[in-house]
Design an enzyme around this catalytic site. Structure first.
Site, PDB file in Angstrom:
ATOM      1  N   CYS A 145      -1.603  -1.914   8.312  1.00  0.00           N
ATOM      2  CA  CYS A 145      -1.544  -2.963   7.294  1.00  0.00           C
ATOM      3  C   CYS A 145      -0.292  -3.824   7.396  1.00  0.00           C
ATOM      4  CB  CYS A 145      -1.673  -2.346   5.907  1.00  0.00           C
ATOM      5  SG  CYS A 145      -3.291  -1.569   5.636  1.00  0.00           S
TER       6      CYS A 145
ATOM      7  N   ASP B  59       0.784  -1.240   0.000  1.00  0.00           N
ATOM      8  CA  ASP B  59       0.000   0.000   0.000  1.00  0.00           C
ATOM      9  C   ASP B  59       0.820   1.298   0.000  1.00  0.00           C
ATOM     10  OD1 ASP B  59      -1.876  -1.983   0.378  1.00  0.00           O
ATOM     11  OD2 ASP B  59      -2.401  -1.404   2.410  1.00  0.00           O
TER      12      ASP B  59
ATOM     13  N   LYS C  35      -7.392  -4.186  -2.303  1.00  0.00           N
ATOM     14  CA  LYS C  35      -7.925  -4.756  -1.074  1.00  0.00           C
ATOM     15  C   LYS C  35      -8.618  -3.678  -0.251  1.00  0.00           C
ATOM     16  CE  LYS C  35      -3.647  -4.353   1.698  1.00  0.00           C
ATOM     17  NZ  LYS C  35      -4.168  -3.516   2.802  1.00  0.00           N
TER      18      LYS C  35
END
Length: 203
Positions: free
Chosen positions: A118, A21, A82
């Site tokens: 994350c 990410d 996601k």
């Protein structure tokens, strides 16, 4: 002791890089983002020379943008979209199951953001799935340094190896006789960018 030492090993053909990410909209909000980016670029380029497979995720890219353009993710698997915080979505788990010549890797090299969200959730899931996880501290960040440092401590407590980018590169390189040694040497000639990890010196 020997068992723990063996777990800290990184080998070509048995290791995978996960990029979590690192997206456009985060660039101005993250602590030391520019330095983290520079370190990550060097790591990615070195691992591409060493033929380490790469998997990339993007958290809700419609809202947060694509992976930053500084990263050369050509040839990588993904980016996989996601919404859950962990990268261990079914699509990525499936890729991991066969990514190393039809087999699962022994070790996961983990970089990206946010460290306490994350990255940490991914590390937990990977550890539960039996992987050795090498979280690259100078290639991970959060909005605050406090969240970043505490997350690295928690990951160490669950058995992750807290590494630096050069540590990972040289573990994989293993030998000055490696055919890519000179190319790697040129990449690492410029020191990694300091990202205020002194409080973790005991690592």
């Amino acid at each position: 002791m020997a068992t723990n030492a063996a777990k800290a090993v990184l080998k070509q053909g048995k290791s995978v890089l996960l990029i979590c990410d690192v997206q456009e909209k985060f660039s101005k909000a993250m602590f030391e983002f520019d330095k983290i980016t520079q370190n990550s670029v060097k790591l990615i380029n070195a691992l591409k020379l060493l033929n380490v497979p790469i998997i990339v995720s993007e958290q809700n890219p419609k809202a947060l943008g694509k992976t930053i353009s500084q990263f050369d993710i050509s040839g990588a698997k993904g980016p996989f979209e996601k919404t859950q915080f962990s990268m261990c979505i079914p699509e990525i788990s499936k890729e991991l199951s066969t990514i190393c010549a039809g087999q699962k890797p022994d070790s996961i090299i983990l970089i990206g953001l946010e460290t306490h969200v994350c990255i940490e959730n991914t590390a937990i899931d990977l550890r539960q799935d039996g992987y050795e996880v090498h979280t690259v501290a100078d290639c991970c960040t959060s909005r605050t340094q406090e969240d970043r440092l505490l997350a690295l401590e928690r990951m160490r407590e669950i058995g992750c190896h807290i590494a630096t980018s050069e540590n990972v590169i040289f573990k994989l390189l293993a030998d000055a006789k490696h055919k890519e040694f000179k190319n790697i040497q040129s990449l690492v000639r410029t020191p990694m960018q300091y990202t205020n990890l002194v409080p973790l010196a005991k690592i």
